[in-house]
Design a protein around this motif. Structure first.
Motif, short mmCIF file in Angstrom:
data_model
loop_
_atom_site.label_atom_id
_atom_site.label_comp_id
_atom_site.label_asym_id
_atom_site.label_seq_id
_atom_site.Cartn_x
_atom_site.Cartn_y
_atom_site.Cartn_z
N UNK A 431 0.83 -1.20 0.00
CA UNK A 431 0.00 0.00 0.00
C UNK A 431 0.87 1.25 0.00
N UNK A 432 1.94 1.24 0.77
CA UNK A 432 2.86 2.38 0.77
C UNK A 432 3.47 2.60 -0.61
N UNK A 433 3.80 1.51 -1.28
CA UNK A 433 4.35 1.62 -2.64
C UNK A 433 3.31 2.20 -3.59
N UNK A 434 2.04 1.80 -3.43
CA UNK A 434 0.96 2.32 -4.27
C UNK A 434 0.82 3.82 -4.12
N UNK A 435 0.99 4.31 -2.86
CA UNK A 435 0.83 5.74 -2.59
C UNK A 435 2.17 6.45 -2.51
N UNK A 436 3.20 5.88 -3.14
CA UNK A 436 4.50 6.53 -3.27
C UNK A 436 5.09 6.92 -1.92
N UNK A 437 4.89 6.04 -0.93
CA UNK A 437 5.48 6.25 0.38
C UNK A 437 4.72 7.18 1.31
N UNK A 438 3.56 7.71 0.89
CA UNK A 438 2.79 8.63 1.72
C UNK A 438 2.04 7.84 2.79
N UNK A 439 2.51 7.93 4.03
CA UNK A 439 1.96 7.12 5.12
C UNK A 439 0.53 7.53 5.44
N UNK A 440 0.23 8.81 5.39
CA UNK A 440 -1.12 9.26 5.72
C UNK A 440 -2.15 8.68 4.76
N UNK A 441 -1.84 8.71 3.46
CA UNK A 441 -2.78 8.18 2.47
C UNK A 441 -2.87 6.66 2.56
#
Length: 466
Positions: A431-441
């Motif tokens: 999931x972090x990879x999907x959101x380019x490392x954005x932890x909040x998203x």
């Protein structure tokens, strides 16, 4: 700003220790004080305590007062809805209290890309670049109409530059909507034939009985309806480039005539015996697998090897997700100007939904989505509610099509049972990879608190070092 001034001072001291901002840190006790201050002072970074200002809805006033600043919202109430609402109202990211200075610096680093953490040997310092918009971003790389700075597209650009100087046939493959005609046009524009014509013909859009005439031309009376002589696409492209799109749709009988033209460099118009010599480059494209078409008897093998001299494969959009924001922004600016709309950017969550979609229609599908939302809406920022229901209702993909419970109940399937912590780690990292490392998203998509991800990552690190 923070309800606890001691905590706020601690945060500002941490920033000062690790980052040189070029200006001092300021601690303000209320939203009204902050708005008044920001209207007269240039600020790069704002840390906002949501409890201090009265909730996430109040962020809009701060955004209006300092539209170029990177804003991190913090709150002791670390719910998913809290994080999402904060980002919808203008925050770039979200942190749950209590947080460490390392967590805060990691957030700032991801948004500005210019901060350096201190090391035991020396204290790093770097001046942040002044943001020119509410979401600092690297300008997208554009190459002859193609957009993207990913490594896959850089490779394509390099291939085009190398192949452009040749007159040998080029063979472009890729799914529908990946930009094959733009690639062919780029080959032409970078070649010595750039001042000559570029003629494109879609082999799948022309009836089979008219295809020969469309490519090679005809003389008057050659067939019913041929009231006058006409040059075909090949003649029109003399001195330039002939682009045959979707060549896999071409009938076998015409493939043999195309092969003869490639071998001899001359054509005959339909109904004419005269040979016409031409000087042009042939570039073709298909969204089919040529080897499969050859095996099925739908494409001549000798023609394939005559055309497949300089191959270029265009990647699908899902293979270069890092280019999606640049492409979306390019289309947004184009159609906002065309439709007289005010759009300038995407909200963080809207961009995340674009990044998450699989895009089976590739760049063409993305372009159509952006054009539709521009026509149907207006405003400076594209929000997730402006996107189509298909994009809004998507869910984060899971790693396996079988649950942990199903694995326990069906050991005969031969799948190894992995510990729950390891499955959690895989899901969170994907999931972090999907959101380019954005932890909040990523946390919002998984419906957990951002602090949960931080705690999990810490536990994995401790497990690895044990």
């Amino acid at each position: 700003m923070d309800t606890n001034r001691a905590e706020a001072r601690k945060t500002s001291n941490a920033l000062s220790k690790h980052v040189t901002c070029g200006q001092p840190a300021h601690v303000l006790a209320s939203k009204d004080h902050a708005v008044a201050f920001l209207r007269h002072t240039s600020i790069n970074i704002i840390i906002v305590d949501l409890e201090c200002i009265g909730g996430d809805a109040e962020l809009a006033d701060l955004v209006a007062a300092a539209p170029h600043a990177v804003m991190i919202a913090v709150s002791a109430k670390g719910s998913v809805s809290r994080a999402m609402n904060a980002m919808r109202n203008g925050a770039h990211d979200f942190l749950t209290k209590p947080y460490t200075s390392e967590m805060l610096l990691e957030k700032l680093e991801s948004h500005l890309g210019v901060f350096k953490k201190a090391t035991p040997s020396r204290t790093a310092s770097a001046k942040p670049e002044v943001a020119q918009g509410s979401k600092p971003a690297k300008a997208p790389t554009q190459f002859e109409g193609l957009v993207g700075s990913s490594s896959r597209m850089q490779s394509v650009y390099a291939q085009i530059n190398r192949m452009a100087t040749s007159s040998a046939p080029a063979f472009i493959t890729g799914e529908s909507g990946t930009g094959k005609e733009l690639c062919a046009q780029a080959l032409h524009n970078r070649s010595a034939r750039k001042n000559g014509p570029f003629v494109a013909i879609n082999c799948g859009a022309i009836p089979a009985n008219l295809m020969e005439s469309e490519i090679f031309g005809h003389v008057r009376g050659a067939f019913t309806g041929a009231d006058e002589a006409r040059a075909g696409a090949a003649e029109l492209a003399d001195g330039g480039t002939l682009f045959l799109d979707e060549i896999g749709e071409m009938e076998l009988c015409l493939q043999s005539k195309l092969l003869r033209f490639l071998q001899t460099g001359s054509i005959q118009r339909v109904g004419e015996h005269k040979q016409r010599s031409l000087d042009l480059r042939v570039v073709c494209a298909t969204n089919r697998d040529p080897k499969t078409e050859i095996t099925a008897g739908r494409f001549r093998e000798d023609l394939f090897y005559r055309l497949h001299v300089l191959p270029i494969r265009l990647p699908a959009l899902r293979e270069r997700r890092e280019d999606i924001p640049a492409l979306a922004q390019t289309f947004l600016e184009r159609y906002a100007a065309e439709e007289n709309r005010s759009f300038k950017r995407f909200s963080t969550y809207a961009e995340a939904l674009l990044l998450q979609h699989s895009w089976p229609g590739n760049v063409r599908e993305l372009e159509n989505v952006i054009r539709q939302l521009v026509v149907m809406n207006d405003g400076e920022e594209v929000t997730e509610l402006m996107l189509s229901p298909l994009l809004r209702e998507q869910t984060v993909p899971v790693l396996s099509d079988i649950t942990f419970t199903e694995r326990e109940a069906a050991p005969s399937l031969g799948r190894s049972i992995e510990p729950l912590w390891f499955q959690e780690k895989q899901i969170i990292e994907t999931t972090l990879e999907t959101f380019d490392g954005n932890i909040a998203l990523a946390a919002a998509a998984l419906e957990i608190s951002p602090s949960t991800i931080y705690r999990k990552k810490q536990s994995w690190a401790e497990r690895a070092s044990a």
